[in-house]
Design a protein around this motif. Structure first.
Motif, short mmCIF file in Angstrom:
data_model
loop_
_atom_site.label_atom_id
_atom_site.label_comp_id
_atom_site.label_asym_id
_atom_site.label_seq_id
_atom_site.Cartn_x
_atom_site.Cartn_y
_atom_site.Cartn_z
N UNK A 72 -5.74 10.56 37.09
CA UNK A 72 -6.77 9.80 36.37
C UNK A 72 -7.98 10.68 36.06
N UNK A 73 -8.30 11.58 36.94
CA UNK A 73 -9.45 12.46 36.74
C UNK A 73 -9.16 13.55 35.70
N UNK A 74 -7.96 14.13 35.76
CA UNK A 74 -7.67 15.32 34.95
C UNK A 74 -7.06 15.04 33.59
N UNK A 75 -6.33 13.96 33.46
CA UNK A 75 -5.60 13.74 32.21
C UNK A 75 -6.57 13.46 31.06
N UNK A 76 -6.43 14.14 29.93
CA UNK A 76 -7.36 13.95 28.81
C UNK A 76 -7.39 12.52 28.26
N UNK A 77 -6.32 11.77 28.48
CA UNK A 77 -6.30 10.40 27.97
C UNK A 77 -6.98 9.41 28.92
N UNK A 78 -7.41 9.89 30.09
CA UNK A 78 -8.03 9.00 31.09
C UNK A 78 -9.47 9.43 31.41
N UNK A 79 -9.64 10.61 31.92
CA UNK A 79 -10.96 11.22 32.18
C UNK A 79 -11.86 10.34 33.06
N UNK A 80 -11.33 9.93 34.20
CA UNK A 80 -12.15 9.20 35.17
C UNK A 80 -12.98 10.24 35.94
N UNK A 81 -14.14 10.53 35.40
CA UNK A 81 -14.94 11.65 35.89
C UNK A 81 -16.01 11.25 36.90
N UNK A 82 -16.05 9.98 37.29
CA UNK A 82 -17.13 9.52 38.16
C UNK A 82 -16.55 8.60 39.24
N UNK A 83 -16.65 9.04 40.49
CA UNK A 83 -16.34 8.18 41.64
C UNK A 83 -17.62 7.47 42.04
N UNK A 84 -17.73 6.20 41.69
CA UNK A 84 -18.99 5.49 41.93
C UNK A 84 -19.08 4.93 43.35
N UNK A 85 -17.93 4.69 43.98
CA UNK A 85 -17.98 4.17 45.35
C UNK A 85 -16.62 4.36 46.00
N UNK A 102 -11.28 2.64 46.03
CA UNK A 102 -12.00 3.63 45.21
C UNK A 102 -12.45 2.97 43.91
N UNK A 103 -13.71 3.13 43.54
CA UNK A 103 -14.23 2.63 42.27
C UNK A 103 -14.38 3.82 41.33
N UNK A 104 -13.59 3.83 40.29
CA UNK A 104 -13.58 4.96 39.35
C UNK A 104 -14.10 4.53 37.99
N UNK A 105 -14.87 5.41 37.38
CA UNK A 105 -15.38 5.15 36.03
C UNK A 105 -15.06 6.33 35.11
N UNK A 106 -14.57 5.99 33.93
CA UNK A 106 -14.38 6.98 32.88
C UNK A 106 -15.54 6.83 31.92
N UNK A 107 -16.48 7.76 32.00
CA UNK A 107 -17.65 7.67 31.12
C UNK A 107 -17.26 7.87 29.65
N UNK A 108 -16.39 8.83 29.32
CA UNK A 108 -16.05 9.01 27.90
C UNK A 108 -15.38 7.78 27.29
N UNK A 109 -14.56 7.07 28.08
CA UNK A 109 -13.83 5.91 27.55
C UNK A 109 -14.47 4.58 27.92
N UNK A 110 -15.54 4.62 28.68
CA UNK A 110 -16.24 3.40 29.12
C UNK A 110 -15.27 2.44 29.79
N UNK A 111 -14.57 2.95 30.79
CA UNK A 111 -13.61 2.13 31.53
C UNK A 111 -13.96 2.15 33.02
N UNK A 112 -13.64 1.04 33.66
CA UNK A 112 -13.80 0.92 35.12
C UNK A 112 -12.45 0.54 35.72
N UNK A 113 -12.08 1.19 36.82
CA UNK A 113 -10.81 0.92 37.47
C UNK A 113 -11.02 0.93 38.98
N UNK A 114 -10.49 -0.10 39.62
CA UNK A 114 -10.56 -0.18 41.08
C UNK A 114 -9.16 0.13 41.63
#
Length: 231
Positions: A72-85, A102-114
């Motif tokens: 999720x962090x590395x794939x260009x189609x996901x880019x979850x670059x922020x571990x918020x919690x 884990x609370x993950x946020x992809x800033x480029x795609x404006x997505x949140x995933x738990x």
């Protein structure tokens, strides 16, 4: 000098930018598209997907969760670059596993995933650290270990964060922890006062002298002239 790329929120998203959602159902609704992508990639390691109050929760097998988060962090189609919690949950029902969250946020795609991973009680409470993916996991994992007793394998410095290192009453956020602790108030006070809070820290952690030397010259000059920094 290191180069940092500016990440603009939503820069990789297509279509209209999302607005605040209203009148959401408690359960159900459209899932974050990353959930299906994760399921397609990791197959049986994704054990369940839920949408609760508009937020997508993906349950991942503990043996695969590190690789799933790395993808999720590395794939260009996901880019979850922020571990918020990063935290854990223990339910009152003794038969329900402890969940690491884990609370993950992809800033480029404006997505949140738990992301959740379940650890069965009675088995070792261990799971892989994500410190090598997110440096922000450092103190989050230490707090989770301190409060719940979950060991994060591969963490470079896993020790208590809120309680002192020789704290012997257990893990305060576990459901079997007594409301007033296991020792008397006087014994708790005696143990707390006997601790040296600086004993487990290096001089680099306790002083800003080295950090000051690493600042850019113009910033050092401004600080030497008395300029104050702050939020």
């Amino acid at each position: 000098m290191s180069r940092f790329d500016v990440v603009r929120t939503g820069a990789s998203a297509s279509g209209d930018q999302p607005a605040t959602q209203r009148n959401l159902p408690h359960r159900g609704g459209e899932a974050n598209p990353s959930a299906k992508a994760l399921q397609d990639k990791f197959r049986s390691a994704v054990t369940r997907i839920e949408v609760i109050w508009g937020e997508t929760v993906v349950y991942v097998d503990p043996t695969a969760v590190h690789e799933a988060i790395r993808w999720l962090h590395n794939d260009p189609s996901q880019r979850y670059d922020f571990l918020s919690d990063l935290t854990a949950v223990e339910y009152r029902d003794a038969g329900i596993p402890i969940e690491v969250v884990w609370h993950l946020r992809s800033l480029p795609y404006r997505r949140f995933l738990r992301i959740k991973s379940q650890l069965e009680k009675g088995a070792p409470l261990e799971i892989d650290s994500v410190y090598d993916i997110y440096r922000s996991a450092d103190w989050l994992e230490r707090e989770c270990y301190d409060m719940f007793g979950i060991r994060f394998l591969g963490h470079p410095d896993l020790r208590r964060l809120l309680m002192w290192e020789s704290y012997k009453e257990g893990y305060p956020l576990r459901k079997d922890f007594p409301l007033r602790g296991r020792f008397s108030r006087s014994e708790q006070l005696r143990q707390a006062l006997a601790q040296n809070p600086e004993a487990r820290y290096s001089m680099e952690e306790l002083t800003i002298a080295d950090a000051f030397a690493d600042l850019p010259p113009d910033m050092r000059e401004r600080l030497n002239k008395g300029e104050r920094t702050g939020e």
